[in-house]
Structure formats: C-alpha cells, structure tokens
Design an enzyme around this catalytic site. Structure first.
Site, PDB file in Angstrom:
ATOM      1  N   TYR A  69       0.839  -1.210   0.000  1.00  0.00           N
ATOM      2  CA  TYR A  69       0.000   0.000   0.000  1.00  0.00           C
ATOM      3  C   TYR A  69       0.873   1.259   0.000  1.00  0.00           C
ATOM      4  O   TYR A  69       0.604   2.218  -0.739  1.00  0.00           O
ATOM      5  CB  TYR A  69      -0.889  -0.063   1.237  1.00  0.00           C
ATOM      6  CG  TYR A  69      -1.866   1.067   1.414  1.00  0.00           C
ATOM      7  CD1 TYR A  69      -2.980   1.194   0.586  1.00  0.00           C
ATOM      8  CD2 TYR A  69      -1.715   1.990   2.451  1.00  0.00           C
ATOM      9  CE1 TYR A  69      -3.892   2.222   0.778  1.00  0.00           C
ATOM     10  CE2 TYR A  69      -2.618   3.008   2.655  1.00  0.00           C
ATOM     11  CZ  TYR A  69      -3.713   3.125   1.811  1.00  0.00           C
ATOM     12  OH  TYR A  69      -4.619   4.138   2.012  1.00  0.00           O
ATOM     13  N   LYS A 119       0.877   4.024  -2.846  1.00  0.00           N
ATOM     14  CA  LYS A 119       0.500   5.414  -2.554  1.00  0.00           C
ATOM     15  C   LYS A 119       1.674   6.379  -2.789  1.00  0.00           C
ATOM     16  O   LYS A 119       1.452   7.531  -3.170  1.00  0.00           O
ATOM     17  CB  LYS A 119      -0.026   5.525  -1.123  1.00  0.00           C
ATOM     18  CG  LYS A 119      -1.396   4.863  -0.909  1.00  0.00           C
ATOM     19  CD  LYS A 119      -2.468   5.400  -1.843  1.00  0.00           C
ATOM     20  CE  LYS A 119      -3.875   5.184  -1.301  1.00  0.00           C
ATOM     21  NZ  LYS A 119      -4.899   5.584  -2.304  1.00  0.00           N
TER      22      LYS A 119
HETATM   23  N1  LIG Z   1     -10.057   6.039   5.351  1.00  0.00           N
HETATM   24  C1  LIG Z   1      -8.879   6.552   5.577  1.00  0.00           C
HETATM   25  O1  LIG Z   1      -8.556   7.022   6.669  1.00  0.00           O
HETATM   26  C2  LIG Z   1      -7.869   6.644   4.488  1.00  0.00           C
HETATM   27  C3  LIG Z   1      -6.580   7.063   4.789  1.00  0.00           C
HETATM   28  C4  LIG Z   1      -5.651   7.209   3.779  1.00  0.00           C
HETATM   29  C5  LIG Z   1      -6.032   6.942   2.474  1.00  0.00           C
HETATM   30  N2  LIG Z   1      -7.296   6.493   2.208  1.00  0.00           N
HETATM   31  C6  LIG Z   1      -7.618   6.226   0.821  1.00  0.00           C
HETATM   32  O2  LIG Z   1      -8.891   6.789   0.530  1.00  0.00           O
HETATM   33  C7  LIG Z   1      -9.510   6.036  -0.516  1.00  0.00           C
HETATM   34  C8  LIG Z   1     -10.926   5.666  -0.108  1.00  0.00           C
HETATM   35  O3  LIG Z   1     -10.847   4.816   1.014  1.00  0.00           O
HETATM   36  P1  LIG Z   1     -12.053   4.559   2.015  1.00  0.00           P
HETATM   37  O4  LIG Z   1     -11.477   4.648   3.374  1.00  0.00           O
HETATM   38  O5  LIG Z   1     -13.222   5.389   1.647  1.00  0.00           O
HETATM   39  O6  LIG Z   1     -12.309   3.001   1.710  1.00  0.00           O
HETATM   40  P2  LIG Z   1     -13.655   2.156   1.419  1.00  0.00           P
HETATM   41  O7  LIG Z   1     -13.248   0.739   1.450  1.00  0.00           O
HETATM   42  O8  LIG Z   1     -14.770   2.633   2.277  1.00  0.00           O
HETATM   43  O9  LIG Z   1     -13.984   2.574  -0.082  1.00  0.00           O
HETATM   44  C9  LIG Z   1     -13.182   2.153  -1.153  1.00  0.00           C
HETATM   45  C10 LIG Z   1     -14.073   1.998  -2.362  1.00  0.00           C
HETATM   46  O10 LIG Z   1     -13.269   1.549  -3.464  1.00  0.00           O
HETATM   47  C11 LIG Z   1     -13.970   0.517  -4.132  1.00  0.00           C
HETATM   48  N3  LIG Z   1     -13.031  -0.337  -4.855  1.00  0.00           N
HETATM   49  C12 LIG Z   1     -12.072  -1.133  -4.316  1.00  0.00           C
HETATM   50  N4  LIG Z   1     -11.436  -1.800  -5.291  1.00  0.00           N
HETATM   51  C13 LIG Z   1     -11.988  -1.392  -6.465  1.00  0.00           C
HETATM   52  C14 LIG Z   1     -11.756  -1.733  -7.816  1.00  0.00           C
HETATM   53  N5  LIG Z   1     -10.819  -2.622  -8.177  1.00  0.00           N
HETATM   54  N6  LIG Z   1     -12.506  -1.130  -8.770  1.00  0.00           N
HETATM   55  C15 LIG Z   1     -13.475  -0.246  -8.437  1.00  0.00           C
HETATM   56  N7  LIG Z   1     -13.741   0.102  -7.161  1.00  0.00           N
HETATM   57  C16 LIG Z   1     -13.005  -0.462  -6.194  1.00  0.00           C
HETATM   58  C17 LIG Z   1     -14.694  -0.224  -3.025  1.00  0.00           C
HETATM   59  O11 LIG Z   1     -15.757  -1.034  -3.526  1.00  0.00           O
HETATM   60  C18 LIG Z   1     -15.165   0.942  -2.167  1.00  0.00           C
HETATM   61  O12 LIG Z   1     -16.414   1.445  -2.606  1.00  0.00           O
HETATM   62  C19 LIG Z   1      -8.573   4.857  -0.792  1.00  0.00           C
HETATM   63  O13 LIG Z   1      -7.756   5.150  -1.892  1.00  0.00           O
HETATM   64  C20 LIG Z   1      -7.754   4.772   0.469  1.00  0.00           C
HETATM   65  O14 LIG Z   1      -6.515   4.149   0.253  1.00  0.00           O
HETATM   66  C21 LIG Z   1      -8.218   6.334   3.179  1.00  0.00           C
END
Ligand SMILES: NC(=O)c1ccc[n+]([C@@H]2O[C@H](COP(=O)([O-])OP(=O)(O)OC[C@H]3O[C@@H](n4cnc5c(N)ncnc54)[C@H](O)[C@@H]3O)[C@@H](O)[C@H]2O)c1
Length: 245
Positions: free
Chosen positions: A154, A158
C-alpha cells in the site's frame, strides 16, 4: 456537515471507488454542487444504490481492468461531451509484514491504487487536452508519505501515486490541467477493518484526536477541483487531522 459553497454547474465529475466511504461522500458533494457526477465502483449493487441516493450515475467496473476503464471514460464522454473532474479514490488493503505478503497481495494493491490511477488519467487526457481544462485529484495516504508497518504494498502504491501526481501535473500543465493529491484520514470501512486496539492507537496519534467523517474530505477535494485553485498543481494536501505533521 453541510455542503460548502463550491459550485460545479455544467461540469462533469468522475469519482472512482464511489460506492462507499470517502468516494461516496465526494460524489455526493459534487452532485450537490451541480456537477453531472459519475460513480465508478466494482461493487455493482452498492454503486447503483449510492448513485441513486446522491443523484449521480453508476458505472460498475473494476478499475484495475484497463478495457473497462477506457469504456467507462468513453461512456462519460459520450454522455456529457466533457470531463472536468477526475477523482482517483478507489482502494483496497491487503496488509501484512512484507515477509508474509504474497505476489497477489502486492499486485492487487498496486493495480487498484497506482495502475488504475494512471489508466484513468491516460483515458481522460485527450479530453482534458482538447478542452484545455481539467482537474485531477488523486488519493494518497500517510503510508505513501512516510511508510507504515504491514503496508509495503500500500505504501509503495500510494508513494507511486504521488510520483504520478507530480509527473502528470508537469505534463498536463501546458493544457491548463491541474493534478493534485489529498492524503486523507477518515472513519470508513477501511478504518473499521483495522483491529480495535490498533485503531485506538492510531486515533491517539492524530493531533485533532479523531478520525474525520468521510464528508470532511469533500471541501479539500472540491477546492482543488474548483476554478479558484487554478494555480495549485502537483501538491499533496494532507486532510488528516495533523497526522503528517
Ligand atoms: N479512510 C482513511 O482514513 C484513508 C486514509 C488514507 C487513504 N485512504 C484512501 O482513501 C480512498 C478511499 O478509502 P475509504 O477509506 O473510503 O475506503 P472504502 O473501502 O470505504 O472505499 C473504497 C471503495 O473503493 C472501491 N473499490 C475497491 N477496489 C476497487 C476496484 N478494483 N474497482 C473499483 N472500485 C473499487 C470499493 O468497492 C469501495 O467502494 C482509498 O484510496 C484509500 O486508500 C483512506
């Protein structure tokens, strides 16, 4: 949290990973702000539901499938004739210390975060260049900035997203297109999947003392997507309660 005052009438916004979490809230914010909004996600049922709830259009696809990505971007272009905002947000975790990570764990995470972001930008680039406008907001992470135990795949993906952001910013600047990234920290399923004790440890390291609600990411993304952010490109904006300080 109420919607802030950015307006995107006559604009087309694409948000990947929009069935759940941060992506869903970003799509809701763009739809609320007047954009014709496309929600892309591999979770077909959930993306249909989220699109109906937020007033957007669902496109069910796996963003790591090049052909599907290109077809989706073509479909958006055919429908609205333009693409103004692309948010690369889809994400998965396959955590494990690197001596336990399988090739599949590595490849899947790189594919969804990094390769898919490249492919969506590449697919939108001809439209951005022809329009001489466009906004890309990629979603990176603390792990990509600083590394993180159990997240070699990851963190590499990233960090790659940051390199992609900066290079795409340089290449597309001549066409009036900006490319930026946010580094979020929000209470989503991704955070809920972290074991409770570890989650509490992480919360304790957040200067603002809590994870954000996913909707709290929207103001930063909409600002970067707005006309007002015309002179910001290649930036990585932490929206993380101070974690990256
Ligand atoms: N939540 C956090 O604190 C946090 C921190 C740092 C980065 N992020 C990043 O933010 C973004 C959103 O994360 P989140 O926390 O909302 O996660 P989440 O799991 O709630 O949402 C992720 C979404 O991506 C979709 N997805 C996954 N693989 C896929 C694919 N191959 N094709 C199409 N859709 C796909 C999932 O179905 C889901 O709807 C991600 O890139 C994550 O790495 C989140």
């Amino acid at each position: 949290m109420g919607n802030i005052s950015f307006r995107f009438p006559d604009r087309t916004a694409i948000v990947t990973g929009a069935a759940h979490g941060i992506g869903r809230e970003l799509a809701a914010a763009f739809a609320d702000s007047g954009a014709t909004t496309f929600l892309l996600d591999r979770d077909g049922e959930a993306v249909e539901r989220s699109a109906a709830e937020v007033g957007g259009h669902a496109l069910a696809l796996d963003v790591s499938d090049t052909t599907a990505v290109e077809a989706a971007i073509d479909a958006v272009r055919e429908r609205t004739g333009r693409i103004d905002v692309l948010v690369n947000n889809a994400g998965i975790l396959r955590d494990g210390m690197l001596w336990k990570l399988t090739d599949e764990d590595w490849d899947a995470v790189l594919a969804v975060h990094l390769s898919a972001s490249f492919r969506t930008i590449r697919a939108c680039a001809p439209t951005f260049r022809a329009q001489r406008s466009g906004r890309v907001i990629n979603v990176t992470s603390y792990s990509g900035l600083h590394g993180n135990l159990g997240q070699a795949n990851y963190a590499a993906a990233k960090a790659g997203v940051i390199g992609l952001t900066k290079t795409a910013a340089k290449e597309l600047a001549r066409f009036g297109v900006t490319v930026n990234a946010i580094s979020p920290n929000a209470e989503t399923r991704m955070v809920a999947a972290i074991p409770e004790d570890r989650r509490a440890e992480i919360a304790a390291t957040i200067p603002l003392g809590r994870f954000a609600a996913p909707r709290e990411m929207a103001a930063a993304v909409q600002f970067l997507a707005s006309d007002e952010a015309s002179y910001i490109t290649g930036a990585v904006l932490p929206v993380d309660g101070g974690v990256a300080i």
